[in-house]
Each structure stands twice: as C-alpha cells, then as structure tokens.
Design an enzyme around this catalytic site. Structure first.
Site, PDB file in Angstrom:
ATOM      1  N   TRP A 195      -5.329   1.818   8.847  1.00 18.85           N
ATOM      2  CA  TRP A 195      -6.433   2.287   8.226  1.00 18.85           C
ATOM      3  C   TRP A 195      -7.030   1.284   7.480  1.00 18.85           C
ATOM      4  O   TRP A 195      -8.275   1.456   6.957  1.00 18.85           O
ATOM      5  CB  TRP A 195      -6.001   3.474   7.247  1.00 18.85           C
ATOM      6  N   ASP A 196      -6.363   0.202   7.060  1.00 19.25           N
ATOM      7  CA  ASP A 196      -6.927  -0.936   6.543  1.00 19.25           C
ATOM      8  C   ASP A 196      -8.498  -1.428   7.066  1.00 19.25           C
ATOM      9  O   ASP A 196      -9.478  -1.792   6.550  1.00 19.25           O
ATOM     10  CB  ASP A 196      -6.242  -2.307   6.566  1.00 19.25           C
ATOM     11  N   GLU A 234       2.561   5.962  -0.665  1.00 16.06           N
ATOM     12  CA  GLU A 234       3.665   6.291   0.396  1.00 16.06           C
ATOM     13  C   GLU A 234       4.789   6.535  -0.207  1.00 16.06           C
ATOM     14  O   GLU A 234       5.915   6.837   0.322  1.00 16.06           O
ATOM     15  CB  GLU A 234       3.719   5.011   1.345  1.00 16.06           C
ATOM     16  N   LYS A 262       2.513   4.281  -5.468  1.00 15.38           N
ATOM     17  CA  LYS A 262       2.434   3.166  -5.025  1.00 15.38           C
ATOM     18  C   LYS A 262       1.078   2.489  -5.094  1.00 15.38           C
ATOM     19  O   LYS A 262       0.882   1.300  -5.552  1.00 15.38           O
ATOM     20  CB  LYS A 262       2.886   3.217  -3.725  1.00 15.38           C
ATOM     21  N   GLN A 263       0.022   3.211  -4.917  1.00 14.21           N
ATOM     22  CA  GLN A 263      -1.311   2.779  -4.713  1.00 14.21           C
ATOM     23  C   GLN A 263      -2.446   3.753  -4.632  1.00 14.21           C
ATOM     24  O   GLN A 263      -1.934   4.859  -4.861  1.00 14.21           O
ATOM     25  CB  GLN A 263      -1.558   2.018  -3.417  1.00 14.21           C
TER      26      GLN A 263
HETATM   27  O1  IFM Z   1      -2.002   0.491   5.503  1.00 13.88           O
HETATM   28  C1  IFM Z   1      -1.002  -0.048   4.452  1.00 13.88           C
HETATM   29  C2  IFM Z   1      -0.377   0.968   3.632  1.00 13.88           C
HETATM   30  O2  IFM Z   1      -1.337   1.781   2.990  1.00 13.88           O
HETATM   31  C3  IFM Z   1       0.430   0.548   2.595  1.00 13.88           C
HETATM   32  N1  IFM Z   1       1.396  -0.428   3.409  1.00 13.88           N
HETATM   33  C4  IFM Z   1       0.934  -1.499   3.831  1.00 13.88           C
HETATM   34  C5  IFM Z   1      -0.064  -1.024   4.897  1.00 13.88           C
HETATM   35  C6  IFM Z   1      -0.765  -2.057   5.860  1.00 13.88           C
HETATM   36  O3  IFM Z   1      -1.555  -2.993   4.784  1.00 13.88           O
END
Ligand code: IFM
Length: 721
Positions: free
Chosen positions: A321-322, A463, A574-575
């Site tokens: 999705w990046d 995640e 995580k994010q």
């Molecule tokens: O797409 C990301 C994910 O959100 C977090 N882990 C790494 C992936 C690739 O950058």
C-alpha cells in the site's frame, strides 16, 4: 555545505551493507547497490531488476539481481588492492543526489583508486563507470574487469545455464529458474594503456585481465560500460546488450555522463523542492527526492515501485500500500505520468486481485498485500521467523490486511480528484473501484438484530494487533471506496452509457443497489473524549508506556506483534493508524479531533515502521505543533542518509531504502508545511511553515503546466514556469 551530496569518510566493514543502500544508484529499470567496484558477495553487491521475479524451490519469490557488469579488481605486486582484503589508508564514499553519481576514493598506499558510477536515467539499460588508478610506486599490475556473478541473493540462486562470451565486448547470459526469463549483461572497456590481455571464464563470471607495468606517479584511466537486458525487454537481450555497450563506448563516458545529467535536470525541472534556512533539512529533502525519483518507472507505463525500491530483494521486491498512499502523492502532483504507471500496474493486476478474493470466498477485488508481477501475491502465511524457536510464525497480513483494496481505490479516486482527468478511470480505474467496493460488500457482516454492519477479523496499518474488528482506518477507507464507487455516477453523468456498459460487463446491477446501504451501515468507531477507538476493544487493552513494553523484550530482534508479541495485549501500536486516516481524509475530521487523537496516539506509537512519522507530521502541521512536525520531517527525510529504520523483523532482514518515507518527506513539505491541496486542477495553499524554514520552494505539474510554488513566513506565490 553541499546541499546535494552525501559523503562518508573512513572504512567501516560493519556498515558495508547499510552503505549499499545509502549510496544506491538507480534509474527505474535497475538499482545498483553502493558497493565498491571489487565487491564480492559478502558486501551484498546487486544490480536489482525492476519487475523481474523468480522463485527458487519453495523459498520466497523475490526479484532477480543481474550479474554485475561494472566489476573491477586490481592486484599490484601480487597484493590485492581491494576491500575488504587490504585495509585502506583512507576511504571516502559519496553520492551526488543531483545526477545520481556514486563515487568511491580509496587510498591503498601504493595505489589510489577513484571511481564514479552512474545508472543512466537517459538510457535505462546502461551503466557506466570511470576509474582512475593513481600509482605511487612502480610495479606489476593486474587489472581484472568484467561481469561478476558473485552477487547477493537472499533466496537464490535465480540464474542458471550461464553462457559467456569473451572478446572486445564481454557478455554473460543466463536464464531464471522458474520461468526461464533470459538475463543478459554485456560489458566493454575503454582505457589509455596497453598490456598483455587475457580472458577467463571463472565460476564467478567472465573477466578480462590486463597485465602491465606501472610507473610511480602514473595515472591509468579507464571507463567501463555495461548494459542489461532481459527477455521481458525483447527477443534478443544479449545482442541488444552488446550493441548498447559498443554504442556507449563509441560515444564515450563524458557523453554518457552528460546525457544522464541532462535527464536528471529534466526531472528536477518538474519536481525540485528546496528548503532555505536549514541546511540539514535541505539536504535531507534533496536526498529523499533523489531516492524516490531514481526508482520511478519511466521506461514502462505499467510498473509500480517495491517497498524497498530497487535496493535489493528485501520484502520480496513487492508492491505494498506504500505505493498508493505514500509514493503516489509526490508523483501525481509533479509527474502525473509516473503516478499513472503506478495505478496502471494495479489495473493490470485486477485479475490477480479477483483471484485472491475468490480464493477467500468473495467477489470483487482483494489486492495482494505483497504484490509481485501481474498482482501475484508474494505474502506467505508465515512472514516472520521467531528469534527464539527459529520457527516461522503464522502471520495474517496476507488474509486480514484488507484495507489494501481501499487504498488502491483511494489513489484511483484521488487521481481524478486532483487532476480532473477521468481518462485513467476510463482505462480501467473505474472497474478497479467498483470491484474493490464489491469486495467490501461481501466482506461486511451484520448480526440479524443490528442496524450496523462490521468488518470483522482484520489487521489495520498497526500490524502489532492482528485479527481485530472494525479497525477505524479500515472501515473509513472501505467506506470511502464504497462512496467512490457511487461517485462514478456523478463523474460519468454526461456519459452514462459508459457506466451502463461497465455495469453489464461486471454484472453489477445488484451491487449498485447495495452501495448506499453499505455506506450507511458500515460501523463507525467508538469515540471517547474525542479519541477514535482504533478497533473494537482497543481502549480496554493494557495502557502502558512504550518503554515499559520495550523493557519486556528478551531479544532486540524479537517481533512485537502476533500471538506472543509484547505489544499485542497493550495499547502500544506499531505505526500511525487512526492518525493515518486523519491525514488521508482530513475533511472528515475537525481540527479538535485531529488534536485529541494526535495527543492520545503519538505517545503510544512505536514508529516501528518507516511509514509512521510522516502521517504524524502531517497532523502535527494541521494542529500547529510545528516543532514536532519539523522533527518528524527530519526523521522521515533523512532515513536513507542515516541508514535509519528497522533492519530486522524477527530473523528476517528488512533493510534497504525506504521509498514510503521518501514520498512522506515530500508530503510533509508540500501538503503539510505549504498546506497544498489541488482539486480538479485548482491549487490551494494553507501554509504552516516551521520556524526552521525561511523559504520553501517546490514545483508541480497542474493541467499540464509546470508551476513553481514559493512559501515564506510572509506569504506565498505561484508562478507558471
Ligand atoms: O507496508 C508496510 C507496512 O505497513 C509495515 N511493514 C512494512 C510494509 C512495507 O513498507
């Protein structure tokens, strides 16, 4: 301070792998890691090919690295003048971000080696280097140049049936194991000296060896030209590679380097962004723009960009999705043709997304979480290896990270919203949106006694919390997807026959009827004191600090998520998740909500993904936390200069460059600091410049014209260039 160059002094064997990422040169077709000319496998040398994948046995599929056609090794008086075999007196690596030139200068004592390397942006199949060998002592030299097959592979080998050709132009051809794709590399040399020349086909490639006597004070100069073609480029890769090498040699290195520089200048004319007032920030912004532009697919119109760019095989060379959420914004605003390529890749991948949806029992399009060629899913059910048991851990990214389809549809819809150009929708984008919406129609569920519908058992951007329900990000993005499907009726109001044909092709009559109810019913998150609950039950989890969770780790490489991860039972995430949603759909939330959610989630976020900081920075701009926004901007923009970011997930190496952060840096500068919004080709600015910036300048392409935006603390201007 040079605002376009990164330099590193001194030889540190421990940072060779990191330097390979930091000093990467690339041109969208291939990425050449920043390793020295003589590097062997141990230094992770790689010429990483965009869009060429292979699987060895039952290991993970990954992109293919081509043999290294710029190999050079010097032996002097029988001593290797080579790293890591001889400790240098001095060693300096640098990269010129303006024109993508990698330079190494190594003083071995008896001889000093200086080389400069480029991956031509003008000619995507061409690599070239120019080398100087300055002898301090007289002696007997043996110089090997050629094509080395001693290259890095994570899950290789991928190339078999090697064939070598010696002669004025060397050539090496091999085929990939899985699909038999031919990969050909040719190499030619021009030099200012004669000597006794011989050829050898080694187990590790084909080399041309020149023996000569060097005088003290003598400088030998030579140029290497290498060309790479694969069976995906045409019918006779090796002939094309040899022809290009000869052509480049005839033109000469200066011409090749000049052509590359001109191609880079043309890119900067479209997208240069500059900061005045803070040199560290200015260099970091240039660096992040370089890394992202160097991997942009310009030689094809249907390729996307892997999560670690072209820096190697990490993350299986897969598209995440990046691409749509973090990379697409810079491209759609500056080089819409590249943005179209990223989205055309998803249009081409629609059959793969339909297959994946069907595999899980749904209609519509469920895009691959780790997408390889043709949309093929690269994500396995066991994506992390446990550091304690060394066993693969069942992870659910592939099956539960369903926001991916909404992310793809979001970018498709944004392309139209920003540019006002509906041709991409007509070229398959509308079908993608409808099929993604159809997937959510099937994926939603409703208890018989309830009015609302749920998205159960998902993973959001955070995640670390797997298999949760009604993730706020997923639900809101899915709703946006459903709304985008409905909006197609407005967009094509003057051409309803187009939608009628699509409806018939897809058998979509029933789905159209369900869309309004789905938009209404899809669950909205619980809100406490203005804070959106990240998923059902999140507020009931243990509320502890990041330090507390970190202190529970028994191994620094331990994976924080999954069933046994230290974060899973806590509110540590995580994010950016809720905050990512607020950055993507800012109009859906008030400033007060943005402030409340930022205050709640920021201290609970590990920023364990390079995708996190930029989302927080965008919200920090919105709520006036400009010092924090600046700090997060520097972190985001400098990640590939400093070699930041996580290197390991459990026992899996995840290092490389970070295109999402590179795109995020542009987003912070343009969308955050300048407050840029382009709607239907109309530019709006709402600047919020941090005090560290005196002047921010960037270029955009809107309605086919290049514009330059300048923002200062006293106002802004927009001029057409
Ligand atoms: O797409 C990301 C994910 O959100 C977090 N882990 C790494 C992936 C690739 O950058």
């Amino acid at each position: 301070m040079n605002l376009w160059t990164l330099e590193k002094q001194g030889y540190d064997p421990g940072s060779v792998v990191d330097d390979g990422n930091r000093f990467l040169i690339a041109n969208g077709y291939m990425g050449v890691r920043g390793t020295v000319d003589e590097a062997d496998k141990g230094a992770f040398p790689a010429v990483n090919l965009a869009g060429v994948y292979d699987r060895n046995g039952d290991k993970w599929r990954e992109p293919v690295n081509a043999p290294n056609g710029l190999f050079l090794r010097l032996t002097f008086n029988k001593e290797p003048m080579a790293l890591p075999h001889r400790t240098p007196r001095s060693h300096r690596l640098s990269i010129d971000y303006r024109h993508g030139i990698f330079r190494r200068e190594t003083d071995f004592g008896p001889v000093r080696i200086v080389s400069e390397r480029m991956a031509s942006l003008a000619q995507p199949h061409l690599l070239a280097s120019r080398v100087q060998l300055a002898f301090r002592e007289a002696g007997e030299a043996e110089l090997a140049t050629g094509i080395s097959t001693d290259i890095w592979d994570i899950n290789g080998p991928h190339l078999f049936d090697f064939r070598y050709e010696a002669g004025e132009t060397l050539a090496c051809t091999a085929v990939t194991g899985e699909k038999g794709i031919e990969v050909a590399v040719a190499q030619a040399v021009s030099r200012n000296l004669d000597g006794e020349e011989s050829f050898c086909r080694e187990e590790k490639g084909v080399l041309r060896t020149l023996r000569f006597h060097a005088e003290a004070g003598e400088t030998v100069t030579l140029s290497l030209f290498a060309a790479v073609f694969t069976g995906l480029d045409g019918a006779s890769p090796v002939d094309e590679a040899k022809a290009l090498c000869q052509q480049a040699k005839a033109a000469g290195t200066d011409a090749c380097f000049a052509e590359n520089a001109a191609a880079w200048e043309a890119v900067w004319d479209r997208c240069e962004a500059d900061i005045e007032g803070d040199d560290e920030g200015a260099l970091a912004l240039h660096a992040s723009q370089y890394y992202l532009n160097s991997i942009a697919p310009r030689h094809r119109n249907d390729l996307s960009i892997p999560a670690r760019g072209l820096s190697g095989q990490t993350y299986k060379g897969a598209i995440f999705w990046d691409s749509e959420i973090f990379l697409f914004p810079m491209f759609v605003h500056t080089q819409p043709e590249v943005a179209r390529s990223l989205l055309r890749y998803r249009i081409e991948s629609l059959p793969g997304a339909r297959e994946k949806a069907a595999e899980y029992g749904y209609r519509g399009a469920f895009y691959a979480w780790e997408s390889q060629e043709g949309g093929r899913e690269g994500c396995t059910d066991f994506n992390v290896v446990d550091v304690f048991t060394h066993r693969p851990v069942r992870t659910y990214f592939r099956d539960k990270q369903i926001h991916i389809s909404a992310d793809v549809a979001y970018a498709m819809a944004q392309y139209y919203t920003i540019t006002g150009d509906r041709s991409l929708l007509e070229a398959g984008g509308a079908e993608v949106i409808l099929e993604c919406a159809r997937f959510y129609l099937g994926r939603m569920s409703r208890q018989l006694d309830r009015e609302e519908a749920d998205l159960l058992d998902v993973i959001g951007p955070d995640e670390y919390h797997e298999r949760v329900s009604n993730n706020a990000f997923t639900n809101a993005m899915a709703r946006y997807c459903l709304e985008s499907a409905l909006k197609l009726k407005e967009i094509f109001a003057d051409e309803l026959s187009y939608l009628a044909a699509l409806t018939q092709k897809l058998g979509y009559e029933k789905d159209w009827a369900l869309l309004p109810e789905a938009v209404r019913a899809l669950r909205r998150p619980r809100i406490q004191n203005g804070v959106l609950e990240q998923f059902d039950g999140y507020f009931d989890l243990e509320d502890c600090t990041l330090d507390e969770v970190r202190s529970r780790l028994r191994d620094p490489r331990e994976y924080w998520g999954g069933d046994h991860g230290v974060a899973g039972t806590t509110q540590i995430i995580k994010q950016a998740d809720v905050i990512a949603l607020m950055a993507l759909l800012p109009e859906a939330f008030t400033d007060e909500q943005a402030a409340a959610n930022y205050a709640y989630y920021e201290p609970r976020t590990e920023h364990g993904s390079s995708l996190s900081a930029c989302m927080y920075a965008l919200t920090a701009c919105r709520i006036g936390r400009l010092d924090k926004a600046w700090e997060l901007f520097l972190k985001t923009a400098s990640i590939d200069m400093t070699g930041g970011g996580k290197q390991w997930a459990g026992e899996v190496y995840i290092g490389g460059t970070h295109p999402a952060s590179n795109g995020g840096a542009w987003m912070i500068a343009a969308l955050g600091f300048a407050g840029l919004r382009v709607r239907q080709g109309m530019i709006e600015l709402h600047p919020r410049l941090p005090k560290q910036i005196d002047r921010l300048r960037f270029r955009l392409t809107v309605n086919g014209a290049v514009h330059e935006v300048t923002v200062t603390h006293s106002g802004y201007s927009i001029k057409v260039i």
